[in-house]
Scaffold this active site. Sequence first.
Site, short mmCIF file in Angstrom:
data_model
loop_
_atom_site.label_atom_id
_atom_site.label_comp_id
_atom_site.label_asym_id
_atom_site.label_seq_id
_atom_site.Cartn_x
_atom_site.Cartn_y
_atom_site.Cartn_z
N ARG A 268 0.84 -1.20 0.00
CA ARG A 268 0.00 0.00 0.00
C ARG A 268 0.87 1.25 0.00
O ARG A 268 1.86 1.33 0.75
CB ARG A 268 -0.93 0.02 1.21
CG ARG A 268 -1.89 -1.18 1.24
CD ARG A 268 -2.83 -1.12 2.41
NE ARG A 268 -3.65 -2.34 2.46
CZ ARG A 268 -4.53 -2.61 3.41
NH1 ARG A 268 -4.72 -1.75 4.40
NH2 ARG A 268 -5.22 -3.74 3.38
N ARG A 283 2.33 1.22 10.28
CA ARG A 283 1.83 1.58 8.95
C ARG A 283 2.98 1.47 7.94
O ARG A 283 3.79 2.37 7.80
CB ARG A 283 1.25 2.99 8.97
CG ARG A 283 0.32 3.31 7.79
CD ARG A 283 -0.23 4.72 7.91
NE ARG A 283 -1.03 4.90 9.08
CZ ARG A 283 -2.35 4.63 9.17
NH1 ARG A 283 -2.98 4.19 8.12
NH2 ARG A 283 -3.01 4.84 10.28
N GLU A 355 -6.02 -0.81 15.83
CA GLU A 355 -6.63 -1.77 14.91
C GLU A 355 -5.65 -2.86 14.48
O GLU A 355 -4.51 -2.58 14.12
CB GLU A 355 -7.12 -1.03 13.66
CG GLU A 355 -7.75 -1.94 12.61
CD GLU A 355 -7.80 -1.32 11.23
OE1 GLU A 355 -7.82 -2.09 10.25
OE2 GLU A 355 -7.78 -0.08 11.13
N SER A 358 -9.96 -5.71 10.45
CA SER A 358 -11.28 -5.20 10.09
C SER A 358 -12.06 -6.34 9.46
O SER A 358 -11.57 -6.99 8.52
CB SER A 358 -11.18 -4.03 9.09
OG SER A 358 -10.84 -2.84 9.74
N ARG A 397 1.32 -6.27 12.82
CA ARG A 397 0.75 -5.65 14.02
C ARG A 397 0.61 -6.65 15.16
O ARG A 397 0.68 -6.27 16.33
CB ARG A 397 -0.59 -5.01 13.67
CG ARG A 397 -0.44 -3.82 12.74
CD ARG A 397 -1.70 -2.97 12.65
NE ARG A 397 -1.51 -1.84 11.75
CZ ARG A 397 -2.35 -0.82 11.62
NH1 ARG A 397 -3.47 -0.80 12.33
NH2 ARG A 397 -2.10 0.17 10.78
#
Length: 430
Positions: A268, A283, A355, A358, A397
């Site tokens: 990403r 990130r 987070e 999701s 994460r």
Amino acid sequence: MLDIRALRQDGEAIKTALAKRGFSLDLEAFAALDARRKQADVRSQELQAERKKASKQIGQLVQSGMDVDQAKAQVAESLKTIDAELDQEVARAKAIQDEIREFLMGIPNVPQDVVPAGDDEDDNVEVRTWGEPKTFDFEPKDHVDIGEALGQGALDFERAAKLSGARFAVMTGGLARLHRALVDFMLDVHTTEHGYQEVYVPYLVGPEALRGTGQLPKFAEDLFKMEGERELYLIPTAEVPVTNLAADEIIDADQMPRRYTCHTPCFRSEAGSHGKDTRGMIRQHQFEKVELVQLVRPQESDEALEALTGHAETILQKLGLPYRVVILCGGDLGFSASKTYDIEVWLPSQKRYREISSCSNFQDYQARRMQARWRNPETGKPELVHTLNGSGLAVGRTLVAILENYQNEDGSVTVPEALRPYMRGLERLQ
């Protein structure tokens, strides 16, 4: 993609529902496009009728005594004019259909009624928590300081930057093994305990696959596009290739539901995230995930979302990592999702939940784009499936959470018991 028939019939209701997520649906623009499409279709039908009528004139002229060749020549000019206009109308109708498709592609999914109102993540609603955040008798470090001190720099951002720039990491030794162990552990749990089928998929996909799951055209700037003879993109998540396995297929009822799990790297560009989480592995441009994807009957998707979320939670429970589950408000909902639960793991250094997964129900939004269908045995007809996906979990994460929650005062990190069989019995990273 929304059902165009629903927009025609219940446009105002859909507009009201989309306002919950801060999206303003331009019904006037849609009505104007639809009217132009109808006008082009009607004119095409009129011209086809005129062509049919003109063709019949040849026989009528011959019956009246005219030579066949003369009759054909007399009608040919009329047919030529009609055909030219018909070609123009067909082309115009196709262009308008393309405009309508692009318009529909830009509309996000309609939130379910249970989705709370709100503007951003601050308005998400906590559903449940699990585990108690650990209390340390020393000042806990963040994962960067812990990782850099392990094994003479087991977590190295400087060398990664030398290779690729910011937002990349190099891991070595026991830390790299722990990262790999997490992947194997997650896949084993999901395949042996939760009934998912493991799949391996390409890491490069074409634009149609990204349109199918909703990354294109809306989020082109978040993607890494390859240069070459073909238009290919690095996948931002395994959701894209795995969900698209059902594109343009009709699944037999006895093969439903389908549950897939897949480990891939994810790529990403993190457009729009400048200045956010620049320290460490939260990130990254490249990271690993174990993804969960389900294709289910429409009436089963709400229940499937609860189950899928629970499958992701199981990983954290087995690892002994405290977490909470929140339901996303309308303003924080992903473009293609109708309802989403975020699972947030506790990070001691930040003293907050972050987070880690999701889990979303897309209902028939993605399936309509992909034409992913199943054959309803009651009607014998193909119907759109409902699609769901979630991270089970984001590997990087999860590694961050382990480093921080299992850190010791001497700088070592205790290996969670569930991972020790994957670490050849190793109990601690020194």
